[in-house]
Design an enzyme around this catalytic site. Structure first.
Site, short mmCIF file in Angstrom:
data_model
loop_
_atom_site.label_atom_id
_atom_site.label_comp_id
_atom_site.label_asym_id
_atom_site.label_seq_id
_atom_site.Cartn_x
_atom_site.Cartn_y
_atom_site.Cartn_z
N GLU A 282 1.24 -1.27 -0.11
CA GLU A 282 -0.42 -0.12 0.01
C GLU A 282 0.63 1.15 -0.40
O GLU A 282 1.99 1.34 0.45
CB GLU A 282 -1.17 -0.29 0.76
CG GLU A 282 -1.72 1.53 1.49
CD GLU A 282 -2.59 0.87 3.07
OE1 GLU A 282 -3.23 1.86 2.79
OE2 GLU A 282 -2.52 0.40 3.58
N LYS A 340 -9.60 1.79 -3.46
CA LYS A 340 -9.84 1.65 -2.02
C LYS A 340 -11.81 2.46 -1.90
O LYS A 340 -11.52 3.36 -2.09
CB LYS A 340 -8.94 1.76 -0.76
CG LYS A 340 -9.14 1.44 0.20
CD LYS A 340 -8.06 1.67 1.52
CE LYS A 340 -8.36 1.00 3.22
NZ LYS A 340 -7.48 1.60 4.05
N CYS A 386 -5.54 -2.75 2.55
CA CYS A 386 -5.66 -2.59 3.69
C CYS A 386 -6.54 -2.94 4.53
O CYS A 386 -7.39 -4.35 4.51
CB CYS A 386 -5.22 -1.03 4.53
SG CYS A 386 -4.33 -1.42 6.49
#
Length: 510
Positions: A282, A340, A386
């Site tokens: 990330e 995301k 994440c």
């Protein structure tokens, strides 16, 4: 003439008000020790019956709710203390939040324990069958509370009891297998049933032993065929171990970029011949890979047309900023990207219902939702970034099922606290739930290749710089949970409550 007042009932009430909540708080602390990385699960066989007894003798519904909240506060206070780590890293700016972060979050998540506590008090035992009803009711309403925790107020599905069973090694693999049918929620349900049955006495202990034997037998039977075979694709993940928050000076960003490129060269050498893909964690790229042609050319100079899946920022057409995974396979335009969509409240954006800003600027914007990327040269992949990996049943595009999942993350913010261990255990369950292999690539660990049964094939630990190379395992057919998702948890909760009510009626009529 003198008058006396019997103060014993008042004294008894005060004593119970002072002891029961503190006892519940202590039980919550003990229950948190069953979470990763401690895995002291036998404590639950003491905690659950003790909590149910306290709720049964609460003396009123308000006190039952208070006891449930105190238990939840103790449980989440110990289970969530790691949230202070990022604040300590940026203590100069956010020192004022240190005393409030973990207690405040624990106080909020503790509210989800109030409904199961109230349900147990309502169904408190009159006879043995009603004691069984209490256990089943608590398990069913706890699943309902977990579902609420996953969706309300942006959602925060953390510290679910089902994650207790993601134990390292073969034992964890065996005990996680029911998740293929009901996700982490069925593991929570089974945990409460097994740990709560001793409330019934000797027969309850026998029943608990039977539940555990059947549970383990199911896991052994499902994994009896051995581990899934491997494909011919080699996944090479870099774990650069960048410091956080890191410097944004030009020399620091250039040094970061050079480390990315050098580790990519090492990863390709380690992967050897044959089909392969290189993964960066990330936000690993300081360059905006979607628009920076020079950066893509630098990668192509090392990787050629080997696909590189890299964490990067992305600017949309309207100026919105996304936390993204960018796929490149040469100097040309990016071949695919994923934005995301489950953002961290207060970390990546400020929720609209908060009257003041916490995140700088406008924060990140959410992407459209789960998506399968089709990148030339590799099987279709379902990306996660994440925090998204903790949302059971919401991570895969069911209309376009991928052949594997990839979770890129940066857990360096949480150091060597319990946070990265809990995150890895919960993420590992996603592989079992979906029947898909899962590659986890983090900045500072834990990175791993996980098979579709939840077996950790290879891993790199915390606070290490290194390369993790492993063949991608073959996916299993879509599991029941992959097909029906959270519906299974809702059905489980509904029927548990129905069975509990039937048991209560039987106990009253006998």
């Amino acid at each position: 003439m003198s008058m006396t007042t019997d103060r014993r009932p008042v004294a008894t009430l005060k004593a119970r008000l002072s002891t029961d909540p503190w006892r519940a708080f202590g039980l919550g602390l003990l229950a948190a020790l069953a979470l990763p990385p401690f895995y002291l699960l036998p404590l639950l066989w003491f905690v659950v019956p003790a909590l149910l007894r306290s709720l049964a003798r609460a003396g009123g519904w308000r006190r039952a709710i208070w006891i449930g909240w105190c238990f939840g506060f103790g449980f989440n206070l110990l289970g969530l203390f790691w949230v202070t780590e990022p604040i300590l890293i940026m203590a100069r700016q956010f020192w004022w939040a240190i005393p409030f972060a973990a207690p405040g979050l624990a106080a909020a998540t503790a509210c989800y324990l109030m409904l199961p506590a109230l349900a147990v008090y309502w169904i408190r035992p009159v006879r043995l069958t009603a004691a069984a009803a209490m256990v089943v009711m608590f398990a069913g309403v706890m699943v309902m509370a977990n579902l609420a925790q996953q969706f309300l107020f942006t959602g925060f599905p953390w510290n679910f009891w089902g994650a207790d069973w993601a134990i390292p090694g073969r034992l964890g693999v065996i005990m996680m297998q029911p998740a293929a049918y009901g996700g982490i929620f069925v593991l929570t349900w089974l945990t409460i049933i097994a740990a709560g049955l001793p409330l019934l006495g000797r027969r309850g202990w026998i029943g608990s032993a039977v539940v555990m034997l059947l549970w383990a037998g199911f896991g052994l039977a499902r994994t009896a065929g051995g581990r899934a075979a491997d494909t011919d694709l080699t996944v090479a993940m870099i774990q650069p171990d960048f410091a956080v928050p890191g410097s944004f000076t030009q020399p620091a960003l250039q040094a970061r970029w050079q480390r990315d490129l050098a580790m990519t060269r090492e990863a390709l050498a380690a992967a050897g011949a044959g089909p392969k893909v290189v993964v960066w964690p990330e936000t690993a790229s300081p360059a905006l890979l979607q628009t920076d042609a020079a950066a893509r050319a630098a990668i192509a100079g090392i990787a050629g047309t080997t696909p590189v899946l890299a964490g990067s920022f992305r600017f949309g057409a309207t100026g919105k900023v996304y936390n993204s995974l960018i796929a490149v396979d040469g100097p040309g335009p990016a071949v695919a990207w994923y934005d995301k969509w489950k953002l961290v409240p207060f970390g990546e954006y400020t929720p609209k219902w908060i009257p003041f800003k916490i995140t700088p600027g406008s924060g990140f914007s959410p992407g459209p939702g789960p998506r399968t990327l089709h990148v030339p040269g590799i099987p279709p992949v379902g990306p996660l970034i994440c925090y998204e990996s903790i949302f059971s049943g919401e991570i895969v595009d069911k209309k376009d099922r991928p052949a594997w999942m990839l979770n890129i993350s940066d857990n360096a913010w949480f150091g060597d606290s319990t946070g990265p261990h809990q995150d890895f255990a919960t993420t590992r369950l996603r592989a079992v739930e979906e029947g898909l292999p899962l590659a986890v690539d983090t900045n500072s660990g834990i990175s791993a290749m996980i098979g579709p049964y939840g077996t950790v094939r290879a891993s790199l630990g915390l606070d290490r710089r290194g390369i993790l190379v492993h063949r991608l395992p073959v996916a299993l057919p879509a599991t029941t949970y992959a097909k029906f998702g959270l519906t299974t948890a809702g059905i489980l909760s509904f029927y548990s409550v129905a069975v509990a009510v039937i048991l209560l009626i039987v106990s009253i009529t006998l």
